[in-house]
Design an enzyme around this catalytic site. Structure first.
Site, PDB file in Angstrom:
ATOM      1  N   LEU A   1      -1.800  25.123  12.923  1.00 20.99           N
ATOM      2  CA  LEU A   1      -0.994  24.417  14.139  1.00 20.99           C
ATOM      3  C   LEU A   1      -1.273  25.250  15.241  1.00 20.99           C
ATOM      4  CD1 LEU A   1       0.039  22.123  12.050  1.00 20.99           C
ATOM      5  CD2 LEU A   1       2.139  22.603  12.706  1.00 20.99           C
TER       6      LEU A   1
ATOM      7  N   GLY B   1       5.038  27.045   4.958  1.00 21.30           N
ATOM      8  CA  GLY B   1       6.248  27.166   5.828  1.00 21.30           C
ATOM      9  C   GLY B   1       6.938  25.848   5.777  1.00 21.30           C
TER      10      GLY B   1
ATOM     11  N   GLY C   1      10.452  23.326  11.341  1.00 24.64           N
ATOM     12  CA  GLY C   1      10.506  21.895  11.948  1.00 24.64           C
ATOM     13  C   GLY C   1       9.084  21.272  12.057  1.00 24.64           C
TER      14      GLY C   1
ATOM     15  N   TYR D   1      -2.773  27.280  18.438  1.00 24.59           N
ATOM     16  CA  TYR D   1      -3.909  26.913  19.110  1.00 24.59           C
ATOM     17  C   TYR D   1      -4.224  28.059  19.983  1.00 24.59           C
ATOM     18  CZ  TYR D   1      -0.009  25.556  22.318  1.00 24.59           C
ATOM     19  OH  TYR D   1       0.930  25.449  22.909  1.00 24.59           O
TER      20      TYR D   1
ATOM     21  N   SER E   1       1.544  23.978  27.299  1.00 26.94           N
ATOM     22  CA  SER E   1       2.255  23.014  27.665  1.00 26.94           C
ATOM     23  C   SER E   1       2.165  22.937  29.343  1.00 26.94           C
ATOM     24  CB  SER E   1       3.601  22.838  27.167  1.00 26.94           C
ATOM     25  OG  SER E   1       3.486  22.433  25.950  1.00 26.94           O
TER      26      SER E   1
ATOM     27  N   LYS F   1      14.036  23.457  17.227  1.00 31.10           N
ATOM     28  CA  LYS F   1      13.588  21.991  17.008  1.00 31.10           C
ATOM     29  C   LYS F   1      14.916  21.546  15.802  1.00 31.10           C
ATOM     30  CE  LYS F   1       8.855  22.188  17.621  1.00 31.10           C
ATOM     31  NZ  LYS F   1       7.430  21.982  17.095  1.00 31.10           N
TER      32      LYS F   1
ATOM     33  N   ASP G   1       5.438  15.508  17.073  1.00 31.10           N
ATOM     34  CA  ASP G   1       4.703  16.316  16.231  1.00 31.10           C
ATOM     35  C   ASP G   1       3.976  15.497  14.975  1.00 31.10           C
ATOM     36  OD1 ASP G   1       4.893  18.545  17.619  1.00 31.10           O
ATOM     37  OD2 ASP G   1       6.522  19.319  16.350  1.00 31.10           O
TER      38      ASP G   1
HETATM   39  P1  NAP Z   1       9.823  27.502  12.848  1.00 33.11           P
HETATM   40  O1  NAP Z   1      10.880  26.365  12.925  1.00 33.11           O
HETATM   41  O2  NAP Z   1      10.119  28.678  13.300  1.00 33.11           O
HETATM   42  O3  NAP Z   1       9.239  27.701  11.429  1.00 33.11           O
HETATM   43  C1  NAP Z   1       8.240  28.058  11.072  1.00 33.11           C
HETATM   44  C2  NAP Z   1       8.223  28.517   9.438  1.00 33.11           C
HETATM   45  O4  NAP Z   1       7.137  29.236   9.162  1.00 33.11           O
HETATM   46  C3  NAP Z   1       9.579  28.879   8.805  1.00 33.11           C
HETATM   47  O5  NAP Z   1      10.396  27.962   8.616  1.00 33.11           O
HETATM   48  C4  NAP Z   1       9.307  29.747   7.623  1.00 33.11           C
HETATM   49  O6  NAP Z   1       9.084  28.812   6.497  1.00 33.11           O
HETATM   50  C5  NAP Z   1       7.661  30.241   8.100  1.00 33.11           C
HETATM   51  N1  NAP Z   1       7.965  31.615   8.417  1.00 33.11           N
HETATM   52  C6  NAP Z   1       8.503  32.010   9.657  1.00 33.11           C
HETATM   53  N2  NAP Z   1       8.358  33.490   9.735  1.00 33.11           N
HETATM   54  C7  NAP Z   1       7.444  33.722   8.543  1.00 33.11           C
HETATM   55  C8  NAP Z   1       6.854  34.890   8.503  1.00 33.11           C
HETATM   56  N3  NAP Z   1       6.995  36.110   9.070  1.00 33.11           N
HETATM   57  N4  NAP Z   1       6.166  34.725   7.211  1.00 33.11           N
HETATM   58  C9  NAP Z   1       5.782  33.614   6.579  1.00 33.11           C
HETATM   59  N5  NAP Z   1       6.260  32.705   6.860  1.00 33.11           N
HETATM   60  C10 NAP Z   1       7.084  32.526   7.915  1.00 33.11           C
HETATM   61  O7  NAP Z   1       8.766  27.277  13.692  1.00 33.11           O
HETATM   62  P2  NAP Z   1       8.016  25.468  14.073  1.00 33.11           P
HETATM   63  O8  NAP Z   1       8.467  25.193  15.233  1.00 33.11           O
HETATM   64  O9  NAP Z   1       7.930  25.036  12.766  1.00 33.11           O
HETATM   65  O10 NAP Z   1       6.182  26.047  14.488  1.00 33.11           O
HETATM   66  C11 NAP Z   1       5.427  26.762  13.177  1.00 33.11           C
HETATM   67  C12 NAP Z   1       4.009  26.827  14.054  1.00 33.11           C
HETATM   68  O11 NAP Z   1       3.446  25.539  14.541  1.00 33.11           O
HETATM   69  C13 NAP Z   1       4.254  27.700  15.392  1.00 33.11           C
HETATM   70  O12 NAP Z   1       3.169  28.700  15.305  1.00 33.11           O
HETATM   71  C14 NAP Z   1       4.106  26.878  16.685  1.00 33.11           C
HETATM   72  O13 NAP Z   1       3.645  27.301  17.673  1.00 33.11           O
HETATM   73  C15 NAP Z   1       3.300  25.602  15.874  1.00 33.11           C
HETATM   74  N6  NAP Z   1       3.412  24.493  16.364  1.00 33.11           N
HETATM   75  C16 NAP Z   1       2.085  23.914  17.069  1.00 33.11           C
HETATM   76  C17 NAP Z   1       2.176  22.361  17.437  1.00 33.11           C
HETATM   77  C18 NAP Z   1       0.870  21.968  18.149  1.00 33.11           C
HETATM   78  O14 NAP Z   1       1.126  21.022  18.907  1.00 33.11           O
HETATM   79  N7  NAP Z   1      -0.172  22.452  18.032  1.00 33.11           N
HETATM   80  C19 NAP Z   1       3.396  21.595  17.309  1.00 33.11           C
HETATM   81  C20 NAP Z   1       4.667  22.425  16.841  1.00 33.11           C
HETATM   82  C21 NAP Z   1       4.277  23.565  16.209  1.00 33.11           C
HETATM   83  P3  NAP Z   1      10.003  29.597   5.148  1.00 33.11           P
HETATM   84  O15 NAP Z   1      11.211  30.114   5.630  1.00 33.11           O
HETATM   85  O16 NAP Z   1       9.797  28.396   4.495  1.00 33.11           O
HETATM   86  O17 NAP Z   1       8.654  30.450   4.707  1.00 33.11           O
END
Ligand code: NAP
Length: 246
Positions: free
Chosen positions: A206, A127, A130, A208, A16, A64, A104
């Site tokens: 998601l 997952g 957020g 990159y 970003s 988030k 998002d």
């Molecule tokens: P988050 O709130 O930390 O949630 C990730 C989810 O993944 C958790 O709720 C969990 O779900 C699961 N998880 C976490 N650790 C894990 C593990 N060790 N093994 C298996 N599952 C696991 O993160 P987020 O904000 O949602 O973001 C998720 C990903 O998307 C990140 O990599 C982030 O960088 C990416 N992202 C990218 C963009 C973009 O613009 N490209 C935008 C937003 C996010 P459960 O507990 O239900 O298993």
């Protein structure tokens, strides 16, 4: 000079800062974008106090959901999803007003639509954080059937143990919305039976950075179409910029 930024933990993987710095330079905008690593979301008010030029913040993992209690107002989509990735900060004298948004949803829709074309496959989101909630909401708006897969059982979710071959075969769109594949989880991938994935699947990550995670490599190896989160990053950042400028 106006200041914008990203809060999260970690923030080192995020593009970003580079994205907005290049944008400000090319468009001759007198603004700066910084990354702020927060130990906890309770550090947000102190950051806003210390940086009076702050007009907007992007919010990344793991804040988030927790950031919602620091918002004075939420836009409708953010309130429905229960996740915020963009803060608009306005000040009237000493008073600070923080409104939370979720870009998002539009970011993901912009990234996935060109890959889908007219196709409306059943989808599976890995997952339940957020970003996963934003993805599920966007898929619902696009009228795609969507399952959420989590490590823990709960309302509206299935678990990785529930993933029978026919579920994988019929879920032709599989989205990784976990951190597996980046940062401290580099080299790791979600625990799904990849042997049932084939050339009719679309695997979307998601993440990159890196551009091709082990999840995408597994899909590619089996002939699936793949896409990473870079277009989503750009699209959600542009949406955030519109909000900050409005
Ligand atoms: P988050 O709130 O930390 O949630 C990730 C989810 O993944 C958790 O709720 C969990 O779900 C699961 N998880 C976490 N650790 C894990 C593990 N060790 N093994 C298996 N599952 C696991 O993160 P987020 O904000 O949602 O973001 C998720 C990903 O998307 C990140 O990599 C982030 O960088 C990416 N992202 C990218 C963009 C973009 O613009 N490209 C935008 C937003 C996010 P459960 O507990 O239900 O298993």
């Amino acid at each position: 000079m106006d200041l914008y930024g990203l809060i999260g933990n970690p923030v080192s993987h995020s593009l970003s800062e580079r994205y907005f710095t290049v944008k400000f330079m090319l468009a001759d905008i007198d603004a700066r974008f910084e990354r702020y690593l927060l130990g906890g979301i309770e550090e947000l008010p102190g950051l806003i106090r210390r940086q009076p030029a702050l007009r907007g913040l992007s919010v990344t993992s793991p804040f988030k959901t927790a950031v919602i209690s620091f918002c004075d107002e939420l836009d409708e989509t953010a309130a429905t999803i229960g996740a915020v990735n963009t803060l608009k900060i306005t000040r009237k004298g000493e008073r600070v007003h923080i409104k939370g948004f979720n870009t998002d949803v539009d970011g993901f829709a912009a990234a996935i639509l060109p890959l889908l074309g007219a196709d409306k496959p059943s989808a599976m989101v890995l997952g339940s954080g957020g970003a996963a909630r934003a993805v599920a909401f966007a898929l619902h708006k696009l009228e795609l059937i969507c399952r959420v897969v989590s490590r823990t059982a709960g309302k509206g979710k299935i678990t990785y143990d529930d993933l029978r071959p026919e579920i994988i075969r019929s879920s032709r769109l599989i989205i990784n919305a976990t951190p597996l594949g980046m940062g401290s989880h580099a080299g790791m991938l979600p625990d799904i039976p990849y042997e049932h994935i084939g050339h009719r699947h679309l695997l979307f990550d998601l993440i990159y950075n890196p551009p091709e995670t082990p999840f995408l490599q597994e899909g590619k190896r089996r002939g699936a179409l793949t896409g990473n989160g870079f277009v989503m990053l750009q699209a959600q950042a542009e949406k955030a910029w519109e909000i900050w400028q409005a």
